[in-house]
Design an enzyme around this catalytic site. Structure first.
Site, mmCIF file in Angstrom:
data_model
loop_
_atom_site.group_PDB
_atom_site.id
_atom_site.type_symbol
_atom_site.label_atom_id
_atom_site.label_comp_id
_atom_site.label_asym_id
_atom_site.label_seq_id
_atom_site.Cartn_x
_atom_site.Cartn_y
_atom_site.Cartn_z
ATOM 1 N N ARG A 70 1.133 -1.287 -0.013
ATOM 2 C CA ARG A 70 0.005 -0.068 0.060
ATOM 3 C C ARG A 70 0.842 1.248 -0.084
ATOM 4 O O ARG A 70 0.999 1.775 -0.839
ATOM 5 C CB ARG A 70 -0.990 0.014 1.064
ATOM 6 N N ASP A 71 1.463 1.791 1.070
ATOM 7 C CA ASP A 71 2.192 3.005 0.885
ATOM 8 C C ASP A 71 3.432 2.549 0.597
ATOM 9 O O ASP A 71 4.483 2.784 1.558
ATOM 10 C CB ASP A 71 1.945 3.444 2.572
#
Length: 373
Positions: A195-196
């Protein structure tokens, strides 16, 4: 049109969306750091991160419930003792500390989490087998209110290197990017979506800055099956994929990771992000359109790989394992250490421009007027 040559990656941007179930009830990780006053400094509880794939642990309601408020919680100081470790100064605005292992004199990075997040913090490491380009905690100490994970100390990160060097030569960029892609492929193959994902999350494990590791698995999402659909729209603005900005409720987590990796590759080769603007409305509009200009002088294989990663349609992007098969990554396999003279060149510093903190403020102001369509 206004623009900024290079953003800071110091914060995460969250859109309004239904949060993942695993994070329900968990306290914010931006809470002030505190030490457990009941953790015996001589005999702390130790937990070693497992190196082999393990079945998912059964969720424990007690772990997911916030602990009762303590009557007295001493704040972390510059010389806090924690078992065999001494915690030194913290990184500004984070839960991360420098730590010294007293018996050996080895320096570590200590990340502190609320104890009620222990399951979410440790589960990705229990799922993922060891890999040379993914860092994992050397030791974990558990108290009743806090969890302390100790990681090997890195020697800088990719974001800082690109800011200093502006653009990386293709052979060096290919050797470093291969390691980044290898880490992502390993995570995807074992059911983790990062995700990040951004340059700052890849750190150097050697002083020559030729060996990269994903610094940790914070914010990783553990998949429960082949479906990688996510609903939590969580990303750094410069790295966010167009599908996350769309009105669709869910998106492919793996494809979004690949887009972010494509942004990282473009930035390594160009010295600036592919989509940039000081105004979030304009920035997100450019990302939705997916049009970018490759810098001159890139080889045909490099241009091909960037285009294969930054495709607007998620299904048209390469998979993470497929990236490793691209011809550009099969040449110039050994990275070379940059000379000290090149690192000191003042004209290689990335030009100043508005940071993402300013972009975040503007984004918050525009959010209520239909920024995300």
């Amino acid at each position: 049109m206004t623009g900024t040559p290079f953003f800071d990656e110091s914060f995460n941007w969250r859109m309004r969306a239904t949060p993942l179930a695993v994070s329900t009830g968990a306290p914010s990780r931006k809470k002030r750091l505190e030490l457990d006053d009941d953790l015996d400094p001589e005999c702390p509880t130790r937990k070693q991160a497992r190196s082999e794939p393990q079945p998912r642990p059964t969720p424990c309601p007690l772990l997911l419930s916030p602990p009762p408020a303590p009557t007295h919680t001493p704040a972390v100081t510059a010389t806090s003792r924690l078992g065999p470790y001494v915690l030194l100064e913290p990184e500004e605005g984070s839960r991360t500390y420098r730590a010294l292992h007293c018996p050996t004199g080895t320096e570590y990075i200590c990340k502190v989490y609320p104890a009620c997040e222990a399951l979410a913090v440790l589960e990705p490491y229990s799922r993922l087998p060891r890999h040379p380009h993914v860092a994992r905690p050397s030791e974990v100490l558990a108290g009743t209110r806090q969890l302390y994970a100790f990681f090997p100390r890195p020697h800088g990160d990719m974001h800082s290197l690109v800011r200093l060097r502006r653009r990386l030569p293709e052979p060096e960029a290919a050797a470093l990017f291969r390691q980044m892609a290898s880490a992502l492929a390993h995570c995807h193959q074992h059911g983790l979506v990062l995700r990040d994902l951004k340059l700052r999350r890849f750190v150097f494990s050697d002083r020559d800055r030729t060996k990269l590791m994903l610094e940790n698995l914070d914010d990783a999402c553990v998949l429960t099956g082949p479906d990688d659909s996510l609903w939590d729209k969580h990303a750094c603005p410069a790295y966010v994929g167009p599908e996350i900005l769309s009105s669709r409720a869910s998106y492919s987590g793996k494809a979004a990771d690949v887009w972010s990796l494509g942004v990282a590759l473009f930035t390594m080769l160009a010295g600036h992000y592919p989509f940039q603007d000081s105004e979030p409305v304009l920035l997100f509009g450019k990302i939705r359109r997916g049009a970018f200009a490759l810098p001159e002088g890139l080889s045909a294989p490099a241009r091909c790989l960037v285009r294969c990663l930054l495709r607007r349609e998620p299904a048209e992007r390469l998979t993470a394992p497929g990236i490793l098969l691209h011809p550009w990554l099969r040449q110039n396999a050994v990275p070379t250490a940059p000379s000290s003279s090149r690192l000191r060149e003042a004209d290689q510093v990335v030009p100043e421009g508005p940071g993402l903190e300013e972009a975040e403020e503007a984004e918050e102001a525009e959010r209520d007027v239909g920024l995300y369509g």
